[in-house]
Design a protein around this motif. Structure first.
Motif, mmCIF file in Angstrom:
data_model
loop_
_atom_site.group_PDB
_atom_site.id
_atom_site.type_symbol
_atom_site.label_atom_id
_atom_site.label_comp_id
_atom_site.label_asym_id
_atom_site.label_seq_id
_atom_site.Cartn_x
_atom_site.Cartn_y
_atom_site.Cartn_z
ATOM 1 N N TRP A 1 44.831 9.315 -51.652
ATOM 2 C CA TRP A 1 43.564 9.967 -52.012
ATOM 3 C C TRP A 1 42.733 9.070 -52.921
ATOM 4 N N LEU A 2 43.390 8.422 -53.887
ATOM 5 C CA LEU A 2 42.655 7.524 -54.790
ATOM 6 C C LEU A 2 42.105 6.315 -54.040
ATOM 7 N N LEU A 3 42.876 5.782 -53.075
ATOM 8 C CA LEU A 3 42.380 4.670 -52.257
ATOM 9 C C LEU A 3 41.150 5.104 -51.459
ATOM 10 N N ALA A 4 41.200 6.304 -50.873
ATOM 11 C CA ALA A 4 40.054 6.816 -50.114
ATOM 12 C C ALA A 4 38.836 6.957 -51.038
ATOM 13 N N ALA A 5 39.045 7.477 -52.251
ATOM 14 C CA ALA A 5 37.943 7.635 -53.199
ATOM 15 C C ALA A 5 37.381 6.276 -53.589
ATOM 16 N N PHE A 6 38.253 5.291 -53.826
ATOM 17 C CA PHE A 6 37.801 3.950 -54.190
ATOM 18 C C PHE A 6 36.966 3.330 -53.079
ATOM 19 N N LEU A 7 37.419 3.455 -51.835
ATOM 20 C CA LEU A 7 36.674 2.900 -50.701
ATOM 21 C C LEU A 7 35.303 3.587 -50.551
ATOM 22 N N MET A 8 35.264 4.892 -50.748
ATOM 23 C CA MET A 8 33.977 5.606 -50.664
ATOM 24 C C MET A 8 33.033 5.168 -51.785
ATOM 25 N N LEU A 9 33.579 4.969 -52.992
ATOM 26 C CA LEU A 9 32.743 4.516 -54.103
ATOM 27 C C LEU A 9 32.202 3.112 -53.860
ATOM 28 N N ARG A 10 33.024 2.221 -53.294
ATOM 29 C CA ARG A 10 32.533 0.868 -52.965
ATOM 30 C C ARG A 10 31.416 0.934 -51.938
ATOM 31 N N LYS A 11 31.598 1.762 -50.923
ATOM 32 C CA LYS A 11 30.563 1.906 -49.894
ATOM 33 C C LYS A 11 29.288 2.495 -50.513
ATOM 34 N N ALA A 12 29.436 3.498 -51.394
ATOM 35 C CA ALA A 12 28.271 4.080 -52.066
ATOM 36 C C ALA A 12 27.572 3.031 -52.923
ATOM 37 N N ALA A 13 28.344 2.180 -53.592
ATOM 38 C CA ALA A 13 27.750 1.131 -54.425
ATOM 39 C C ALA A 13 26.961 0.140 -53.567
ATOM 40 N N SER A 14 27.489 -0.209 -52.394
ATOM 41 C CA SER A 14 26.746 -1.143 -51.534
ATOM 42 C C SER A 14 25.449 -0.501 -51.034
#
Length: 140
Positions: free
Chosen positions: A110-123
């Protein structure tokens, strides 16, 4: 010319012809009445339009409240479903990984999924900011 009507369509008094000054005064009075009627019609239209827009805004506000309430309700249900999924996955992996291992695996995913979503949101945020950048700060 019949009695009571002038050639130009103005109503004439029955007691005789009017002088040019009287005709001009009558024409001005008629124009003034027309302008007053036009102003009154404009006021009536404006009042009707304002009432329509108020009703329309009230309807939109009512529907927006209902949409927000249903959206919040749906988000709560999805959140509860994810909690159920998380618990179920932990229970499913416990025989293979121990309770702590299963918990660590599922929470880590779940934390990995959240991290990937945050990176995509940042881009996406960076793309948005570059779209609004007018060349300011290029000297930095």
């Amino acid at each position: 010319m019949s009695a009571g009507k002038a050639e130009d369509g103005l109503d004439l008094p029955e007691d005789g012809p009017m002088s040019a000054d009287e005709k001009a005064a009558h024409a001005d009075r008629s124009l003034l009445e027309d302008v007053e009627a036009l102003v009154e019609d404009g006021r009536t239209y404006l009042e009707a339009e304002l009432n329509f827009q108020k009703t329309r805004a009230a309807f939109a506000a009512d529907r927006a409240k209902k949409i927000a309430a249903l959206g919040i309700g749906a988000a709560i249900v999805v959140f509860l479903a994810l909690i159920g999924l998380t618990v179920g996955l932990i229970i499913a992996f416990m025989p293979m990984l121990t309770p702590w291992g299963a918990t660590a695996l599922i929470v880590g995913l779940w934390l990995l999924a959240a991290f990937l979503m945050l990176r995509k949101a940042a881009s996406h945020w960076e793309e948005l900011m570059s779209a609004f950048d007018n060349g300011e700060g290029e000297d930095e």
